[in-house]
Write a protein that holds these residues in place. Structure first.
Motif, mmCIF file in Angstrom:
data_model
loop_
_atom_site.group_PDB
_atom_site.id
_atom_site.type_symbol
_atom_site.label_atom_id
_atom_site.label_comp_id
_atom_site.label_asym_id
_atom_site.label_seq_id
_atom_site.Cartn_x
_atom_site.Cartn_y
_atom_site.Cartn_z
ATOM 1 N N ALA A 166 0.803 -1.131 -0.124
ATOM 2 C CA ALA A 166 -0.055 -0.054 0.066
ATOM 3 C C ALA A 166 0.827 1.168 0.230
ATOM 4 O O ALA A 166 0.611 2.354 -0.654
ATOM 5 C CB ALA A 166 -1.031 -0.014 1.081
ATOM 6 N N LEU A 167 2.098 1.185 0.670
ATOM 7 C CA LEU A 167 2.953 2.289 0.748
ATOM 8 C C LEU A 167 3.629 2.639 -0.327
ATOM 9 O O LEU A 167 3.759 3.624 -0.921
ATOM 10 C CB LEU A 167 3.662 2.223 1.979
ATOM 11 C CG LEU A 167 4.888 3.258 2.064
ATOM 12 C CD1 LEU A 167 4.229 4.676 2.600
ATOM 13 C CD2 LEU A 167 6.016 2.879 3.172
ATOM 14 N N GLU A 168 4.165 1.478 -1.033
ATOM 15 C CA GLU A 168 4.755 1.721 -2.496
ATOM 16 C C GLU A 168 3.789 2.268 -3.384
ATOM 17 O O GLU A 168 4.318 2.791 -4.351
ATOM 18 C CB GLU A 168 5.155 0.069 -2.829
ATOM 19 C CG GLU A 168 6.203 0.138 -4.024
ATOM 20 C CD GLU A 168 6.717 -0.846 -4.275
ATOM 21 O OE1 GLU A 168 7.454 -1.178 -5.412
ATOM 22 O OE2 GLU A 168 6.587 -2.202 -3.431
ATOM 23 N N LEU A 169 2.537 2.054 -3.407
ATOM 24 C CA LEU A 169 1.671 2.458 -4.456
ATOM 25 C C LEU A 169 1.650 4.029 -4.374
ATOM 26 O O LEU A 169 1.573 4.836 -5.149
ATOM 27 C CB LEU A 169 0.158 2.083 -4.316
ATOM 28 C CG LEU A 169 0.137 0.685 -4.926
ATOM 29 C CD1 LEU A 169 -1.247 -0.005 -4.521
ATOM 30 C CD2 LEU A 169 0.288 0.675 -6.539
ATOM 31 N N LYS A 170 1.769 4.477 -2.921
ATOM 32 C CA LYS A 170 2.016 6.035 -2.691
ATOM 33 C C LYS A 170 2.924 6.705 -3.185
ATOM 34 O O LYS A 170 2.922 7.825 -3.590
ATOM 35 C CB LYS A 170 1.351 6.120 -1.354
ATOM 36 C CG LYS A 170 -0.021 5.687 -0.705
ATOM 37 C CD LYS A 170 -0.375 6.140 0.570
ATOM 38 C CE LYS A 170 -1.611 5.951 1.194
ATOM 39 N NZ LYS A 170 -2.809 6.850 0.514
ATOM 40 N N VAL A 171 4.103 6.008 -2.795
ATOM 41 C CA VAL A 171 5.505 6.756 -2.615
ATOM 42 C C VAL A 171 6.383 6.133 -3.745
ATOM 43 O O VAL A 171 7.408 6.799 -4.056
ATOM 44 C CB VAL A 171 5.995 6.916 -1.372
ATOM 45 C CG1 VAL A 171 5.096 7.684 -0.398
ATOM 46 C CG2 VAL A 171 6.478 5.574 -0.629
ATOM 47 N N SER A 191 -1.844 8.487 5.642
ATOM 48 C CA SER A 191 -3.156 8.061 5.417
ATOM 49 C C SER A 191 -4.153 8.509 6.655
ATOM 50 O O SER A 191 -5.137 7.873 6.779
ATOM 51 C CB SER A 191 -3.484 6.586 5.022
ATOM 52 O OG SER A 191 -2.625 6.202 4.173
ATOM 53 N N LYS A 192 -3.778 9.504 7.490
ATOM 54 C CA LYS A 192 -4.272 9.497 8.692
ATOM 55 C C LYS A 192 -5.719 10.035 8.813
ATOM 56 O O LYS A 192 -6.318 9.661 9.772
ATOM 57 C CB LYS A 192 -3.384 10.611 9.640
ATOM 58 C CG LYS A 192 -3.302 12.088 8.888
ATOM 59 C CD LYS A 192 -2.410 13.083 9.767
ATOM 60 C CE LYS A 192 -1.434 12.716 10.277
ATOM 61 N NZ LYS A 192 -0.708 13.637 10.923
ATOM 62 N N ALA A 197 -6.821 5.893 10.547
ATOM 63 C CA ALA A 197 -5.645 5.568 10.404
ATOM 64 C C ALA A 197 -4.743 6.069 11.673
ATOM 65 O O ALA A 197 -3.611 5.465 12.137
ATOM 66 C CB ALA A 197 -4.943 5.838 9.108
ATOM 67 N N TRP A 198 -5.202 7.264 11.878
ATOM 68 C CA TRP A 198 -4.145 8.254 12.937
ATOM 69 C C TRP A 198 -4.645 7.436 14.200
ATOM 70 O O TRP A 198 -3.562 7.489 15.242
ATOM 71 C CB TRP A 198 -4.510 9.733 12.835
ATOM 72 C CG TRP A 198 -3.983 10.593 13.835
ATOM 73 C CD1 TRP A 198 -4.876 11.186 14.606
ATOM 74 C CD2 TRP A 198 -2.685 10.878 13.914
ATOM 75 N NE1 TRP A 198 -3.693 11.997 15.669
ATOM 76 C CE2 TRP A 198 -2.563 11.845 14.940
ATOM 77 C CE3 TRP A 198 -1.474 10.583 13.230
ATOM 78 C CZ2 TRP A 198 -1.424 12.167 15.557
ATOM 79 C CZ3 TRP A 198 -0.285 11.094 13.531
ATOM 80 C CH2 TRP A 198 -0.257 11.939 14.880
ATOM 81 N N THR A 199 -5.749 7.153 14.520
ATOM 82 C CA THR A 199 -6.171 6.645 15.744
ATOM 83 C C THR A 199 -5.243 5.024 16.029
ATOM 84 O O THR A 199 -4.799 4.974 17.073
ATOM 85 C CB THR A 199 -7.606 6.250 15.882
ATOM 86 O OG1 THR A 199 -8.229 7.525 15.653
ATOM 87 C CG2 THR A 199 -7.859 5.803 17.389
#
Length: 290
Positions: free
Chosen positions: A97-102, A152-153, A170-172
């Motif tokens: 999921a992170l790789e798709l973002k950054v 993704s907070k 996500a932040w919680t």
């Protein structure tokens, strides 16, 4: 038009260079961890030697002996199948999921920074506690998860907490995870009666490094902690499908074919889940015209 493409009829042959070049950061990390785990397993079973642990695990003793590479290589060693299995699962879901973002390069950087951050906090805790040995990719994996949650907070997601699915922001989740690791660090790792086990200090270091990377990679750092104003970096290799809204003129056969080729290439590279609703509609329209 669609089904005459090569990978709809047979798997295209790829060279080793093409295979590893298109692997992606997360798959590379998982493959490296599994390969090192199998190598360690073979050496232990056939020779009874723990040579990999002696030369690649992290400890104050190893570091004082000049084995500075152990600040990173400890992440390649695992205690057993459950240990590596859990870490690879976190790597796969959070890392993908992170790789798709950054993008792949930033994902690898965050992972390396999280592994190093986990090593630093672990060594500091050893100085005030009792000396131990650190192995496992947990610091890097939880660092990727923390960076993803930080970026993704505002989003509400479904997490599995103690077997139960829970929908929280996500932040919680990031705050809950940090508090849990801190509790474990104080009461189970620093406690005098502790006999090792889970490296909570490495987890905390990974969380800190992952969050710091997320802040540094944001464009507007001064507004970062204002949750409602947070935005993802504009420069990234591939964002979430929901981030993109666009219309394509597919009135002509040539435009439709070109757009279908682009969409199918995207499916082949990132999977069907990466498609937007618009792209799915275009595939449906192409099927109807056939």
């Amino acid at each position: 038009m669609i089904y005459d493409r090569e990978y709809f009829n047979r798997a295209p042959k790829k060279s080793a260079r093409e295979f590893f070049g298109n692997m992606g950061a997360v798959k590379f990390l998982i493959l490296a961890n599994i390969a090192f785990f199998l190598l360690d397993l073979i050496i232990r079973n056939f020779t009874g030697s723990d040579v990999l642990a002696r030369y690649f695990a992290l400890s104050l003793a190893n570091l004082s002996d000049g084995k500075v590479w152990t600040l990173f290589t400890y992440s390649l060693l695992h205690e057993g199948f459950l240990h590596i299995g859990v870490n690879c699962l976190v790597l796969y879901f959070a890392g993908s999921a992170l790789e798709l973002k950054v993008g792949a390069a930033r994902t690898l950087f965050i992972y390396a920074a999280s592994v190093l951050g986990g090593a630093v906090i672990f060594l500091l805790s050893d100085l005030i506690g009792h000396e131990s040995l650190l192995i496992g990719a947990s610091g890097g994996a939880i660092g990727l998860l923390s960076a993803f949650l930080m970026m993704s907070k505002n989003e509400v997601m479904t997490f599995i907490i103690f077997v139960f699915p829970v929908r929280i922001r996500a932040w919680t989740m990031l705050k809950f995870m940090s508090a849990f690791e801190f509790f474990g660090f104080i009461f189970f790792e620093l406690a005098p009666f502790s006999r090792g086990g889970i490296g909570f200090s490495a987890h905390l270091g990974g969380i800190a490094a992952g969050c710091l990377c997320a802040v540094l990679m944001s464009e507007n750092r001064s507004e970062f902690f204002k949750i409602s104003n947070f935005k993802f970096p504009k420069k990234r290799s591939m964002g979430m499908a929901s981030d993109y809204k666009f219309k394509v003129d597919i009135s002509s056969e040539e435009n439709l074919r070109a757009e279908v080729d682009r969409i199918l290439d995207k499916v082949n590279r990132y999977g069907f889940y990466s498609l937007t609703d618009e792209e799915k509609e275009i595939l449906s329209e192409a099927n109807k015209r056939m």
